[in-house]
Write an enzyme that holds these catalytic residues in place. Structure first.
Site, PDB file in Angstrom:
ATOM      1  N   LYS A  94       0.680  -1.145  -0.059  1.00  0.00           N
ATOM      2  CA  LYS A  94       0.086   0.126   0.010  1.00  0.00           C
ATOM      3  C   LYS A  94       0.931   1.136  -0.069  1.00  0.00           C
ATOM      4  CE  LYS A  94      -3.611   2.103   2.916  1.00  0.00           C
ATOM      5  NZ  LYS A  94      -4.026   1.978   4.153  1.00  0.00           N
ATOM      6  N   ASP A 119     -12.788  19.151 -12.371  1.00  0.00           N
ATOM      7  CA  ASP A 119     -14.212  18.677 -12.524  1.00  0.00           C
ATOM      8  C   ASP A 119     -14.882  19.895 -11.975  1.00  0.00           C
ATOM      9  OD1 ASP A 119     -13.719  18.761  -9.726  1.00  0.00           O
ATOM     10  OD2 ASP A 119     -14.559  16.883  -9.270  1.00  0.00           O
TER      11      ASP A 119
END
Ligand code: SF4
Length: 110
Positions: free
Chosen positions: A17, A35
């Protein structure tokens, strides 16, 4: 610093990870997909004003130091989603209110 996951995972304390986070943030493509949240926050604050998403994207990519670009993408989205919301921005709770150039900030309620 190694730039592939296998090499990173050989470092003490680095699992898959962590290796992936390092790869994403340190070696990812330094781009910002603008966005609706990023567009709003960029224009309100004044950090990267633009008439359309492409203008904002180009300004952000030019102004934000490369090492922060991937994180900045997430920070801007989260800020727009939870604080600088579209209808009634939470300016009294906003941590960058003193730096923001938005003329119609939501006043603090007394
Ligand atoms: S002060 Fe208000 S308008 Fe400016 S970034 Fe914060 S929430 Fe958005």
């Amino acid at each position: 610093m190694p730039s592939d996951r296998e090499s990173l995972e050989e470092l003490p304390g680095v699992g898959r990870k962590t290796a992936n986070v390092v790869l994403n943030t340190a070696f990812g493509q330094p781009t910002i997909a603008v966005d609706t949240h990023i567009f709003r926050v960029s224009n309100r604050t004044g950090i990267a004003k633009g008439k359309n998403v492409l203008e904002v994207e180009r300004r952000l990519e030019r102004l934000i130091p490369k090492e922060f670009l991937l994180d900045a993408h997430h920070w801007l989205i989260l800020h727009g989603r939870y604080i600088c919301v579209a209808r009634k921005p939470k300016c009294p709770q906003c941590g960058i209110s003193d730096l923001c150039e938005f003329k119609d900030k939501t006043p603090a309620t007394t």
